[in-house]
Write an enzyme that holds these catalytic residues in place. Structure first.
Site, PDB file in Angstrom:
ATOM      1  N   LEU A  92       0.979  -1.139   0.026  1.00  0.00           N
ATOM      2  CA  LEU A  92       0.171  -0.014   0.120  1.00  0.00           C
ATOM      3  C   LEU A  92       0.751   1.355  -0.191  1.00  0.00           C
ATOM      4  O   LEU A  92       0.293   2.431  -0.364  1.00  0.00           O
ATOM      5  CB  LEU A  92      -1.057  -0.120   1.007  1.00  0.00           C
ATOM      6  CG  LEU A  92      -1.897  -1.351   1.522  1.00  0.00           C
ATOM      7  CD1 LEU A  92      -2.691  -1.011   2.686  1.00  0.00           C
ATOM      8  CD2 LEU A  92      -2.876  -1.162  -0.046  1.00  0.00           C
ATOM      9  N   GLY A  93       2.112   1.021   0.753  1.00  0.00           N
ATOM     10  CA  GLY A  93       2.849   2.366   0.620  1.00  0.00           C
ATOM     11  C   GLY A  93       4.147   1.968   1.393  1.00  0.00           C
ATOM     12  O   GLY A  93       4.134   0.818   1.942  1.00  0.00           O
ATOM     13  N   GLY A  95       7.341   4.075   3.891  1.00  0.00           N
ATOM     14  CA  GLY A  95       7.871   5.341   4.463  1.00  0.00           C
ATOM     15  C   GLY A  95       9.224   5.117   5.076  1.00  0.00           C
ATOM     16  O   GLY A  95       9.847   4.122   4.751  1.00  0.00           O
ATOM     17  N   GLY A  96       9.638   6.097   5.744  1.00  0.00           N
ATOM     18  CA  GLY A  96      11.053   6.108   6.434  1.00  0.00           C
ATOM     19  C   GLY A  96      11.182   4.949   7.576  1.00  0.00           C
ATOM     20  O   GLY A  96      12.185   4.185   7.562  1.00  0.00           O
ATOM     21  N   VAL A 100       3.995  -0.541   4.415  1.00  0.00           N
ATOM     22  CA  VAL A 100       2.664  -1.031   4.615  1.00  0.00           C
ATOM     23  C   VAL A 100       2.083  -1.939   3.444  1.00  0.00           C
ATOM     24  O   VAL A 100       2.320  -1.635   2.459  1.00  0.00           O
ATOM     25  CB  VAL A 100       1.923   0.238   4.712  1.00  0.00           C
ATOM     26  CG1 VAL A 100       0.431  -0.223   5.204  1.00  0.00           C
ATOM     27  CG2 VAL A 100       2.442   1.177   5.753  1.00  0.00           C
ATOM     28  N   LYS A 117       2.326  -3.680   8.794  1.00  0.00           N
ATOM     29  CA  LYS A 117       3.540  -2.746   8.678  1.00  0.00           C
ATOM     30  C   LYS A 117       4.845  -3.476   8.998  1.00  0.00           C
ATOM     31  O   LYS A 117       4.783  -4.058   9.912  1.00  0.00           O
ATOM     32  CB  LYS A 117       3.501  -1.569   9.782  1.00  0.00           C
ATOM     33  CG  LYS A 117       2.479  -0.586   9.347  1.00  0.00           C
ATOM     34  CD  LYS A 117       2.540   0.599  10.361  1.00  0.00           C
ATOM     35  CE  LYS A 117       1.511   1.538   9.819  1.00  0.00           C
ATOM     36  NZ  LYS A 117       2.039   2.611   8.763  1.00  0.00           N
ATOM     37  N   ASP A 210       4.403  11.426  15.976  1.00  0.00           N
ATOM     38  CA  ASP A 210       4.440  11.615  14.509  1.00  0.00           C
ATOM     39  C   ASP A 210       3.268  11.802  14.080  1.00  0.00           C
ATOM     40  O   ASP A 210       2.774  11.297  13.000  1.00  0.00           O
ATOM     41  CB  ASP A 210       5.177  10.596  13.950  1.00  0.00           C
ATOM     42  CG  ASP A 210       5.669  10.767  12.428  1.00  0.00           C
ATOM     43  OD1 ASP A 210       6.132  12.022  12.427  1.00  0.00           O
ATOM     44  OD2 ASP A 210       5.647   9.809  11.791  1.00  0.00           O
TER      45      ASP A 210
END
Length: 404
Positions: A92-93, A95-96, A100, A117, A210
């Site tokens: 799905l995506g 990041g740092g 995911v 995750k 965050d």
């Protein structure tokens, strides 16, 4: 005597305070050395990436590591890979701090779909895994309708930690407000829901660390759902570090509080600061830049995209001037002690504003309180004033008649 040469920190912070269109001219003038310019541009690029990962360390260490590639050499696992009891369906995506996936598992004929995750940092020692299990257990106890539920978590044989969360189908709070053309009241009410969810976690002694638009989603039926609550704490697993300070923390520079960069204590005020930045973006359509001392209403100008605002430019500026300006400025104060004491206190002040009552963010003023009273009871005040004028007029007429 000549001025000292600016440090990389000075150049970065000065460039960050400028509009993106003005940064090139600033770097042309200030960065004659190509290497220094490249370093500053790299830091600015990291700040512009909402999913960038920064290490809570010295600025020089940040500079040395900002270009490091945190992906494993083998790359992210493909669809169909088994992670614990789950099977990865699609990415799905990323990041740092994590990648995911949409993942599924089947138990007793029932298929469950989750957002899984895979955290980038491996956990190899027994102490690291023990602390991960402890923090995971604490997050599993966090139940609130406004917080995505933690379903399960564990560590693979290769030492890769994973967590399975409730899969939320929704838009970020800023995109939701923009695409549905929400007015100011609707945006503030939505934001209050987010604050109440944050406050519930704070009362459970869990700080998000965050908060940003991508972690505050709104479902199709208008319910706010916070993501990744406490995930940053899961990464703070160094047993030799005081629990009140960060050692390895994931943050987004644009929404991070000053104490996160200064290696200060992480408290509920840290989340209040991020909420203030988010509120500013929600009502003005633009992100508040570090060091900007202007009120939200003052940042709205001819170059502001009207599609991002809750009302036409002139009306938005008028609606924000006063209470909303003061609320944002209090929430984003550089000093944690001068911010709202909690996310609940921030929500309370917004609700006072919506109800026409005085807000705590406004400096004490008798005239301000009188105006608020009049706005809440305008009909009664006008009626009472008319009645008193009628009495005075009748009294004056009676005195005049008596004299005649």
């Amino acid at each position: 005597m000549t001025d000292p040469t600016p440090t990389l920190r000075d150049l970065f912070e000065s460039a960050l305070a400028l509009a993106p269109a003005d940064r090139r001219a600033f770097l042309d003038a200030q960065c004659v050395d190509g290497a220094r310019r490249a370093a500053v541009e790299q830091l600015l690029a990291a700040d512009a990436d909402d999913d960038a990962q920064l290490l809570d360390a010295s600025f020089d260490e940040l500079l040395e590591r900002v270009s490091d590639d945190s992906l494993d050499e083998v790359g992210p696992p493909p669809a169909g890979t088994a992670v614990g009891p789950f099977v990865l369906v699609e990415k799905l995506g990323e990041g740092g701090s994590s990648i995911v996936y949409r993942a599924e598992r089947e138990q007793a004929g029932v298929r469950q779909t989750v957002a899984l995750k895979l955290l980038r940092r491996g956990l190899y020692s027994d102490e690291e895994r023990r602390r991960f299990r402890s923090e995971r257990h604490a997050l599993a106890q966090l139940e609130h309708p406004g917080i995505a539920r933690l379903i399960e978590g564990g560590v693979t044989d290769a030492g890769v930690p994973y967590i399975a969360l409730e899969l939320i189908d929704g838009d970020t709070i800023t995109a939701y407000a923009r695409t549905r053309h929400l007015n100011l009241r609707q945006r503030l009410e939505l934001f209050v829901d987010a604050c109440r969810a944050v406050d519930a976690a704070h009362r459970a002694l869990i700080v998000h660390r965050d908060l940003k638009p991508s972690n505050v989603l709104v479902t199709r039926d208008g319910r706010v759902k916070l993501l990744d609550f406490g995930i940053a704490k899961l990464l703070d697993i160094d047993p030799g570090v005081d629990a009140t300070h960060t050692h390895h923390v994931v943050l987004t520079p644009a929404y991070a509080a000053p104490e996160q960069f200064a290696r200060g204590a992480i408290t509920t005020a840290t989340d209040v600061y991020a909420l203030g930045i988010l509120l500013n973006e929600l009502v003005t359509g633009r992100r508040r830049e570090p060091g900007d001392t202007r009120t939200p209403s003052a940042t709205i100008g001819a170059d502001t995209d009207p599609a991002t605002l809750p009302a036409p430019v002139r009306n938005t500026r008028r609606l924000l001037r006063g209470d909303v300006d003061n609320i944002v400025m209090k929430a984003t104060d550089a000093e944690p002690d001068r911010r709202y004491a909690s996310a609940g206190a921030l929500a309370d002040d917004i609700e006072r504003h919506l109800d026409g009552q005085p807000v705590t963010a406004h400096p004490p003023s008798t005239l301000y309180r009188a105006r608020k009273f009049f706005s809440r009871h305008r009909g009664g005040v006008v009626t009472t004033a008319a009645f008193l004028l009628a009495i005075l007029a009748a009294l004056g007429f009676a005195v005049w008649q008596a004299n005649v």
